[in-house]
Design a protein around this motif. Structure first.
Motif, PDB file in Angstrom:
ATOM      1  N   ASP A 110     -19.723  19.460 -28.716  1.00 40.53           N
ATOM      2  CA  ASP A 110     -18.353  19.533 -28.192  1.00 40.53           C
ATOM      3  C   ASP A 110     -18.128  20.850 -27.456  1.00 40.53           C
ATOM      4  OD1 ASP A 110     -17.536  17.020 -29.049  1.00 40.53           O
ATOM      5  OD2 ASP A 110     -16.812  17.761 -30.976  1.00 40.53           O
ATOM      6  N   ASP A 111     -18.619  21.947 -28.048  1.00 43.89           N
ATOM      7  CA  ASP A 111     -18.491  23.261 -27.412  1.00 43.89           C
ATOM      8  C   ASP A 111     -19.305  23.300 -26.117  1.00 43.89           C
ATOM      9  OD1 ASP A 111     -17.137  24.034 -29.817  1.00 43.89           O
ATOM     10  OD2 ASP A 111     -19.056  24.524 -30.732  1.00 43.89           O
ATOM     11  N   VAL A 122     -17.774  21.519 -23.055  1.00 37.63           N
ATOM     12  CA  VAL A 122     -16.751  22.271 -22.323  1.00 37.63           C
ATOM     13  C   VAL A 122     -17.416  23.207 -21.318  1.00 37.63           C
ATOM     14  CG1 VAL A 122     -14.874  23.942 -22.529  1.00 37.63           C
ATOM     15  CG2 VAL A 122     -15.070  22.082 -24.190  1.00 37.63           C
ATOM     16  N   LEU A 141     -16.844  28.857 -32.712  1.00 37.49           N
ATOM     17  CA  LEU A 141     -16.127  27.982 -31.777  1.00 37.49           C
ATOM     18  C   LEU A 141     -15.893  26.616 -32.396  1.00 37.49           C
ATOM     19  CD1 LEU A 141     -16.575  30.066 -29.496  1.00 37.49           C
ATOM     20  CD2 LEU A 141     -16.881  28.115 -28.008  1.00 37.49           C
ATOM     21  N   CYS A 186     -14.387  23.748 -30.349  1.00 40.20           N
ATOM     22  CA  CYS A 186     -13.796  23.011 -29.231  1.00 40.20           C
ATOM     23  C   CYS A 186     -13.649  21.533 -29.598  1.00 40.20           C
ATOM     24  CB  CYS A 186     -14.694  23.097 -27.993  1.00 40.20           C
ATOM     25  SG  CYS A 186     -15.109  24.763 -27.438  1.00 40.20           S
ATOM     26  N   GLU A 245     -11.163  20.890 -23.673  1.00 36.97           N
ATOM     27  CA  GLU A 245     -10.605  22.116 -23.103  1.00 36.97           C
ATOM     28  C   GLU A 245     -11.102  22.331 -21.673  1.00 36.97           C
ATOM     29  OE1 GLU A 245     -10.639  22.655 -27.558  1.00 36.97           O
ATOM     30  OE2 GLU A 245     -12.069  21.924 -26.087  1.00 36.97           O
ATOM     31  N   VAL A 298     -13.971  27.307 -21.805  1.00 40.76           N
ATOM     32  CA  VAL A 298     -14.533  27.514 -23.145  1.00 40.76           C
ATOM     33  C   VAL A 298     -13.730  28.565 -23.923  1.00 40.76           C
ATOM     34  CG1 VAL A 298     -16.273  29.231 -22.482  1.00 40.76           C
ATOM     35  CG2 VAL A 298     -16.694  27.724 -24.447  1.00 40.76           C
ATOM     36  N   CYS A 326     -10.966  27.402 -26.331  1.00 40.85           N
ATOM     37  CA  CYS A 326     -11.303  26.720 -27.584  1.00 40.85           C
ATOM     38  C   CYS A 326     -10.899  27.591 -28.770  1.00 40.85           C
ATOM     39  CB  CYS A 326     -12.810  26.481 -27.662  1.00 40.85           C
ATOM     40  SG  CYS A 326     -13.441  25.351 -26.405  1.00 40.85           S
ATOM     41  N   SER A 367     -11.364  29.699 -31.976  1.00 39.34           N
ATOM     42  CA  SER A 367     -12.506  30.513 -32.413  1.00 39.34           C
ATOM     43  C   SER A 367     -12.009  31.563 -33.397  1.00 39.34           C
ATOM     44  CB  SER A 367     -13.179  31.193 -31.215  1.00 39.34           C
ATOM     45  OG  SER A 367     -12.358  32.241 -30.717  1.00 39.34           O
TER      46      SER A 367
END
Length: 157
Positions: A80-81, A84, A115, A117, A121, A124, A127, A129
């Motif tokens: 997912d991170d 982004v 992170l 996310c 988003e 990045v 997100c 964090s």
């Protein structure tokens, strides 16, 4: 009449536009024209790149902020991170979210850690964090991505 430290007013012609700033880092620009060019939105003062991956769509994730290129820690780093990052760079889908400095250890600040996310988003650094510049990491934990590549390539021939 002091301005809120999180905003900058830009005067151009007969109107004043108030631009949001990320954190309290107000970049010193020579005149309002330069400011409008470089930072129409707070996120545009930061830049994103992938390093040491052999191409523009793979590598260690690095973010430019306050004049320094820094990295993202791999704690909680997942697809997912990475998605982004790939989308933000116009590099298609994330195929792999790498950790443990797969693309080599970076240097400079570690800007983000933990992170989380959603994958939707626009940038990045938007997100959730641990907080900007807050981490419990070393560069041997630098995060990287392998993206599918640009969606549309032009073939000649």
């Amino acid at each position: 009449n002091p301005l809120n430290p999180l905003t900058i007013a830009v005067s151009s012609g007969n109107h004043t536009q108030v631009l949001p700033q990320c954190n309290n880092s107000v970049s010193e620009q020579a005149g309002s024209a330069a400011l409008e060019e470089s930072a129409p939105y707070c996120s545009d003062s930061r830049q994103l790149r992938l390093v040491d991956g052999g191409g523009p769509c793979a590598g260690r994730v690095e973010i430019l902020d306050q004049g320094s290129w820094g990295t993202i820690c791999d704690d909680g780093w997942d697809l997912d991170d990475a998605h982004v990052v790939c989308r933000q760079l116009g590099c298609g889908q994330a195929l792999n979210a790498t950790g443990s400095a797969h693309f080599g250890a970076g240097s400079g600040p570690i800007w983000m850690d933990d992170l989380n996310c959603t994958g939707k988003e626009s940038h990045v650094w938007r997100c959730p964090s641990r907080g900007w510049g807050r981490h419990d990491c070393r560069h041997k934990e630098d995060a990287g991505v392998i993206c599918s590549g640009p969606c549309c390539t032009l073939s000649t021939g």
